[in-house]
Design a protein around this motif. Sequence first.
Motif, PDB file in Angstrom:
ATOM      1  N   THR A 122      13.097 -38.539  -3.792  1.00 16.46           N
ATOM      2  CA  THR A 122      14.153 -37.892  -4.563  1.00 16.46           C
ATOM      3  C   THR A 122      15.427 -37.929  -3.735  1.00 16.46           C
ATOM      4  OG1 THR A 122      12.627 -36.400  -5.672  1.00 16.46           O
ATOM      5  CG2 THR A 122      14.918 -35.672  -5.527  1.00 16.46           C
ATOM      6  N   SER A 125      21.404 -35.374  -3.120  1.00 11.59           N
ATOM      7  CA  SER A 125      22.109 -34.527  -2.168  1.00 11.59           C
ATOM      8  C   SER A 125      22.201 -35.324  -0.874  1.00 11.59           C
ATOM      9  CB  SER A 125      21.331 -33.227  -1.965  1.00 11.59           C
ATOM     10  OG  SER A 125      21.941 -32.460  -0.964  1.00 11.59           O
ATOM     11  N   GLN A 128      20.033 -36.395   3.181  1.00  7.90           N
ATOM     12  CA  GLN A 128      18.611 -36.034   3.266  1.00  7.90           C
ATOM     13  C   GLN A 128      17.677 -37.227   3.433  1.00  7.90           C
ATOM     14  OE1 GLN A 128      17.085 -33.144   0.551  1.00  7.90           O
ATOM     15  NE2 GLN A 128      19.022 -32.082   0.331  1.00  7.90           N
ATOM     16  N   SER A 131      16.239 -38.098   6.951  1.00  6.99           N
ATOM     17  CA  SER A 131      15.173 -37.223   7.463  1.00  6.99           C
ATOM     18  C   SER A 131      13.854 -37.522   6.763  1.00  6.99           C
ATOM     19  CB  SER A 131      15.543 -35.753   7.252  1.00  6.99           C
ATOM     20  OG  SER A 131      16.765 -35.466   7.879  1.00  6.99           O
ATOM     21  N   GLN A 132      13.918 -37.766   5.473  1.00  9.48           N
ATOM     22  CA  GLN A 132      12.698 -38.147   4.746  1.00  9.48           C
ATOM     23  C   GLN A 132      12.130 -39.433   5.352  1.00  9.48           C
ATOM     24  OE1 GLN A 132      14.353 -38.622   0.828  1.00  9.48           O
ATOM     25  NE2 GLN A 132      14.251 -36.448   0.317  1.00  9.48           N
ATOM     26  N   ALA A 134      12.597 -40.566   8.359  1.00  9.94           N
ATOM     27  CA  ALA A 134      12.071 -40.259   9.699  1.00  9.94           C
ATOM     28  C   ALA A 134      10.691 -39.632   9.594  1.00  9.94           C
ATOM     29  CB  ALA A 134      13.033 -39.324  10.426  1.00  9.94           C
ATOM     30  N   GLY A 135      10.501 -38.773   8.596  1.00 11.76           N
ATOM     31  CA  GLY A 135       9.194 -38.138   8.380  1.00 11.76           C
ATOM     32  C   GLY A 135       8.131 -39.163   8.018  1.00 11.76           C
ATOM     33  N   ILE A 136       8.490 -40.088   7.139  1.00 13.30           N
ATOM     34  CA  ILE A 136       7.542 -41.157   6.781  1.00 13.30           C
ATOM     35  C   ILE A 136       7.234 -41.989   8.026  1.00 13.30           C
ATOM     36  CG2 ILE A 136       7.223 -43.266   5.415  1.00 13.30           C
ATOM     37  CD1 ILE A 136       8.940 -41.937   3.221  1.00 13.30           C
ATOM     38  N   GLN A 162      23.405 -33.173   8.758  1.00 17.77           N
ATOM     39  CA  GLN A 162      21.965 -33.457   8.828  1.00 17.77           C
ATOM     40  C   GLN A 162      21.691 -34.856   9.365  1.00 17.77           C
ATOM     41  OE1 GLN A 162      19.863 -33.002   5.105  1.00 17.77           O
ATOM     42  NE2 GLN A 162      17.919 -33.638   5.984  1.00 17.77           N
ATOM     43  N   GLU A 165      21.563 -34.747  13.035  1.00 19.81           N
ATOM     44  CA  GLU A 165      20.309 -34.127  13.486  1.00 19.81           C
ATOM     45  C   GLU A 165      19.200 -35.184  13.471  1.00 19.81           C
ATOM     46  OE1 GLU A 165      20.990 -29.618  11.566  1.00 19.81           O
ATOM     47  OE2 GLU A 165      19.218 -30.763  11.026  1.00 19.81           O
ATOM     48  N   ALA A 166      19.180 -35.950  12.386  1.00 17.00           N
ATOM     49  CA  ALA A 166      18.122 -36.958  12.226  1.00 17.00           C
ATOM     50  C   ALA A 166      18.249 -38.070  13.267  1.00 17.00           C
ATOM     51  CB  ALA A 166      18.170 -37.532  10.815  1.00 17.00           C
ATOM     52  N   PHE A 169      16.699 -36.888  16.384  1.00 13.03           N
ATOM     53  CA  PHE A 169      15.239 -36.800  16.205  1.00 13.03           C
ATOM     54  C   PHE A 169      14.593 -38.189  16.293  1.00 13.03           C
ATOM     55  CE2 PHE A 169      11.459 -36.881  13.509  1.00 13.03           C
ATOM     56  CZ  PHE A 169      10.775 -35.749  13.896  1.00 13.03           C
ATOM     57  N   HIS A 173      11.931 -39.334  19.241  1.00 17.89           N
ATOM     58  CA  HIS A 173      10.539 -39.660  18.915  1.00 17.89           C
ATOM     59  C   HIS A 173      10.275 -41.174  18.891  1.00 17.89           C
ATOM     60  CE1 HIS A 173       9.087 -35.550  18.104  1.00 17.89           C
ATOM     61  NE2 HIS A 173      10.301 -35.315  17.631  1.00 17.89           N
TER      62      HIS A 173
ATOM     63  N   ASN B  61      17.165 -31.155   9.195  1.00 17.79           N
ATOM     64  CA  ASN B  61      16.380 -32.361   9.454  1.00 17.79           C
ATOM     65  C   ASN B  61      14.890 -32.035   9.432  1.00 17.79           C
ATOM     66  OD1 ASN B  61      15.955 -35.180  10.428  1.00 17.79           O
ATOM     67  ND2 ASN B  61      15.184 -34.102  12.214  1.00 17.79           N
ATOM     68  N   GLY B  64      13.554 -32.065   6.024  1.00 15.39           N
ATOM     69  CA  GLY B  64      13.527 -33.439   5.522  1.00 15.39           C
ATOM     70  C   GLY B  64      12.380 -34.235   6.128  1.00 15.39           C
ATOM     71  N   VAL B  65      12.162 -34.068   7.434  1.00 16.85           N
ATOM     72  CA  VAL B  65      11.059 -34.762   8.108  1.00 16.85           C
ATOM     73  C   VAL B  65       9.723 -34.297   7.517  1.00 16.85           C
ATOM     74  CG1 VAL B  65       9.836 -35.018  10.315  1.00 16.85           C
ATOM     75  CG2 VAL B  65      12.324 -35.231  10.245  1.00 16.85           C
ATOM     76  N   GLY B  68       9.160 -36.118   4.379  1.00 18.94           N
ATOM     77  CA  GLY B  68       8.683 -37.483   4.632  1.00 18.94           C
ATOM     78  C   GLY B  68       7.211 -37.490   5.013  1.00 18.94           C
TER      79      GLY B  68
END
Lengths: 284, 333
Positions: A122, A125, A128, A131-132, A134-136, A162, A165-166, A169, A173, B61, B64-65, B68
């Motif tokens: 999604t 905004s 974002q 970060s999504q 980065a999470g994946i 944001q 920030e990402a 991160f 990592h 973040n 958001g992480v 993900g």
Amino acid sequence: MPAPDFKKLHKIAYQVRQDVLRMTVLSESGHLAGSFSGSETMVALYFADILRHDPKRPNWEKRDFFILSKGHVCPTLYSVLARKGFFEVQELDEYAKLGSRLQGHPHFAFGSKHNLPGIENTSGSLGQGISQAAGIAIGLKMDGKKNHVFCLMSDGEQQEGQVWEAYTFINHHNLDNFVGLIDCNKIQISGKIKNVLPIRDLKLKLLAFGFRVFEADGHDFADLIKKLKLAKSHERKATVVLLNTIAGKGVSFMENDSKWHSHVPNESEYSQAMKELEIKGKNN
Amino acid sequence: MSSTSQIKGNRDGFGKAMVEIAKKDPQMVVLCGDLSDSLKLTEFKKLFPDRYVECGVAEQNMMGVASGLALQGKNPWVVSYAVFNPERNLDQLRTAVYSELNIKVVGGHAGLATGRYGSTHQALEDLAIICSLPYMTAIVPSDYQEALTLSQQLHKIKGPGYLRLSRLAKPNVYEIAINNNIKIYEKELKIGHAQILNQGNDLTIIANGLMLQTAIEATALLKNMGLSVELLNLHTVKPLDETVIINSVKKTKALLVAQEHQLNSGLNSSIAQLIVNNFGTKLNQAIACEFMGVDETFGESGSEEELYQKHSLDKLAFLRKAKLVLAKKKSLA
């Protein structure tokens, strides 16, 4: 792997622009400037063997992920996915209509059967998507998987805190499976970025954060494909590719004009734009 | 120094739950913003270092992480203080909830009793935010055992969830009940079910979090004054247990609700809406209501006793409000 057919890619990029223009006029909603500046990038990812994917298996475990962060240019992605066979081209006409899978900004609902095939997240905004992504990327690493995660942002989006920030991160990592793409079209809603809130030397900033940074001409397939392939090669560093692009690329009266960030063309503007795109699509 | 500092509180129960959940679910991960000791994740970090994602003081973040990671099939818990998580990163949480992601958000240091940190660390709006989001399950445990039990239940619910934690550790509800000669009527803790701690006919008191222990003490005092109080532990703020609440107020016709939160929203407004909506159907008589909470102001530094007293959330305030609501009931009869 066969050499990329630049002529064919060029044709597709202009076909995509025509789709986007038609969708925008049909729905009376869209963001043409950014949709056009990002056309070659998204076409290269899906049609030039950059992004590992299979339209018949959108959830294929071995796929690379494409996270669209600048969600307002989703008509381009919708068109690319349709043209690639993720769903019927006809469904593009449903863009931004009530009940449609092609929302005005992309919607992905976890575990839902209603998702548009190929849409991974999604967005809408700003700030974002990274970060999504980065999470994946960190999730893939936890599972020992080799997939890559591409994230397309805009240059105006770099104003969001944001994002920074990402960046910290991702480098902390060591997410070398992450590839950030920044569509630098130099405009935002209210005007030129340099006048609204300048982001200054993006390359220098990204290098300072620890990224490997490439620059590419975002409308030249030869250069784009070369840099995107380089970005995918692991060097134990996350990568960002800065895409030098032209807002509204392909339509003379839209190019470099922030008015077209989210303006919908009238009938005569539509005819002229469509004619230009048809001609340019044929001539390479 | 608080005399209760050696007691294990709800944040300790949460920390223990994280370890228990991780043992059973290999896809469970924890993200935290530089507050792992304060939020009792020390043991989790030691036992599961590969499943602990340090995000630093970057809560937008972090959410958001977590999104993900959820997209990648992980079951993340996102942990920080409530003023930052979900208050600072609401936009990112909203996107995650809209995406129906399986994300559990933990807001620590909620309420007034956050030591002497002052208002910047006293979340009094988090439940208003959380309850306004669709698909959300919202839990407010009072003690160690509740946090331990309800966290594990929350993990099993697919979709977004919120767990509200306190800094102050209060003794277990059962211990307080025993000390106050209250025999716990219903022992089961189940998400979505309002636990009937004490049965009664004159007045319904609904509380959760750290207000629950005070409500038990108030119930005992009112009992000594000859009043029969029905005390409900509403640890689940969303979804509300409509049946138990409606049946109780139908019986008592008087209601007192207490929360360590802004008076105008959260548990108070959810219950007020529930009651008004039921007038004319399940409720055929007016119910006298009084609500307790922080009234149109912020917190500040101070001891918990001082803060609860100042904002009328102490034992005596319960008695004052009980008197008020019973007078209202009388005038409605």
